[in-house]
Design a protein around this motif. Structure first.
Motif, PDB file in Angstrom:
ATOM      1  N   SER A  70       1.633   3.552   5.698  1.00  0.00           N
ATOM      2  CA  SER A  70       0.908   2.376   5.212  1.00  0.00           C
ATOM      3  C   SER A  70      -0.387   2.154   6.000  1.00  0.00           C
ATOM      4  O   SER A  70      -1.361   1.641   5.451  1.00  0.00           O
TER       5      SER A  70
ATOM      6  N   GLY B 134      -3.552   2.329   3.811  1.00  0.00           N
ATOM      7  CA  GLY B 134      -4.352   1.094   3.829  1.00  0.00           C
ATOM      8  C   GLY B 134      -5.800   1.371   4.188  1.00  0.00           C
ATOM      9  O   GLY B 134      -6.723   0.862   3.540  1.00  0.00           O
TER      10      GLY B 134
ATOM     11  N   ILE C 190      -3.954  -5.527   2.002  1.00  0.00           N
ATOM     12  CA  ILE C 190      -2.777  -5.760   1.164  1.00  0.00           C
ATOM     13  C   ILE C 190      -1.794  -4.611   1.307  1.00  0.00           C
ATOM     14  O   ILE C 190      -0.582  -4.814   1.397  1.00  0.00           O
ATOM     15  N   VAL C 191      -2.313  -3.390   1.347  1.00  0.00           N
ATOM     16  CA  VAL C 191      -1.448  -2.221   1.543  1.00  0.00           C
ATOM     17  C   VAL C 191      -0.741  -2.317   2.891  1.00  0.00           C
ATOM     18  O   VAL C 191       0.467  -2.064   2.992  1.00  0.00           O
TER      19      VAL C 191
ATOM     20  N   ILE D 238      -0.053  -5.015   4.703  1.00  0.00           N
ATOM     21  CA  ILE D 238       0.929  -6.109   4.685  1.00  0.00           C
ATOM     22  C   ILE D 238       2.152  -5.716   3.869  1.00  0.00           C
ATOM     23  O   ILE D 238       3.292  -5.971   4.278  1.00  0.00           O
ATOM     24  N   ALA D 239       1.932  -5.082   2.727  1.00  0.00           N
ATOM     25  CA  ALA D 239       3.060  -4.668   1.881  1.00  0.00           C
ATOM     26  C   ALA D 239       3.938  -3.651   2.614  1.00  0.00           C
ATOM     27  O   ALA D 239       5.169  -3.753   2.588  1.00  0.00           O
ATOM     28  N   GLY D 240       3.318  -2.686   3.278  1.00  0.00           N
ATOM     29  CA  GLY D 240       4.087  -1.681   4.019  1.00  0.00           C
ATOM     30  C   GLY D 240       4.865  -2.294   5.170  1.00  0.00           C
ATOM     31  O   GLY D 240       6.045  -1.994   5.366  1.00  0.00           O
TER      32      GLY D 240
ATOM     33  N   ALA E  11       5.794  -5.422   5.491  1.00  0.00           N
ATOM     34  CA  ALA E  11       6.832  -6.322   4.972  1.00  0.00           C
ATOM     35  C   ALA E  11       8.043  -5.533   4.479  1.00  0.00           C
ATOM     36  O   ALA E  11       9.194  -5.901   4.754  1.00  0.00           O
ATOM     37  N   TRP E  12       7.796  -4.446   3.751  1.00  0.00           N
ATOM     38  CA  TRP E  12       8.890  -3.599   3.256  1.00  0.00           C
ATOM     39  C   TRP E  12       9.722  -3.089   4.433  1.00  0.00           C
ATOM     40  O   TRP E  12      10.950  -3.140   4.405  1.00  0.00           O
TER      41      TRP E  12
END
Length: 105
Positions: A12, A16, A31-32, A34-36, A38-39
């Protein structure tokens, strides 16, 4: 055996930065990231506990920030790959590696 999260954690950071570079939109790269993160955090909390999750998120943020500091010396992509390597190794050690004494066979 735990779910392998190190590729997502490390990847990520690379993805990102790549998204931010290709699109020219830094928040899209964020966003990439944060998404990585968070996952991974959801899986780390389940398998490694809250303390290790907090430590791994701290490593993730520190590596991201550190990449900006060393980018002028090693180049931007070099800094991203170093940060991703640090995050990947930390994730493997603290969340993904099988417990000691457990056979992988």
């Amino acid at each position: 055996m735990n779910e392998m999260t190190w590729p997502v954690a490390a990847g990520s950071l690379v993805l990102g930065f790549g998204v931010a570079e290709v699109t020219g939109v830094r928040p899209l790269g964020g966003i990439v990231l944060i998404a990585g993160a968070a996952w991974c955090a959801l899986r780390w909390r389940r398998s490694a506990g809250s303390g290790r999750t907090a430590a791994l998120l701290a490593v993730y943020v520190a590596a991201f920030a550190g990449s900006h500091v060393i980018g002028h010396t090693v180049g931007t992509w070099g800094a991203v790959f170093i940060a991703a390597g640090v995050v990947g190794v930390a994730t493997w050690a603290l969340a993904d590696a099988p417990p000691r004494g457990v056979s992988l066979s």
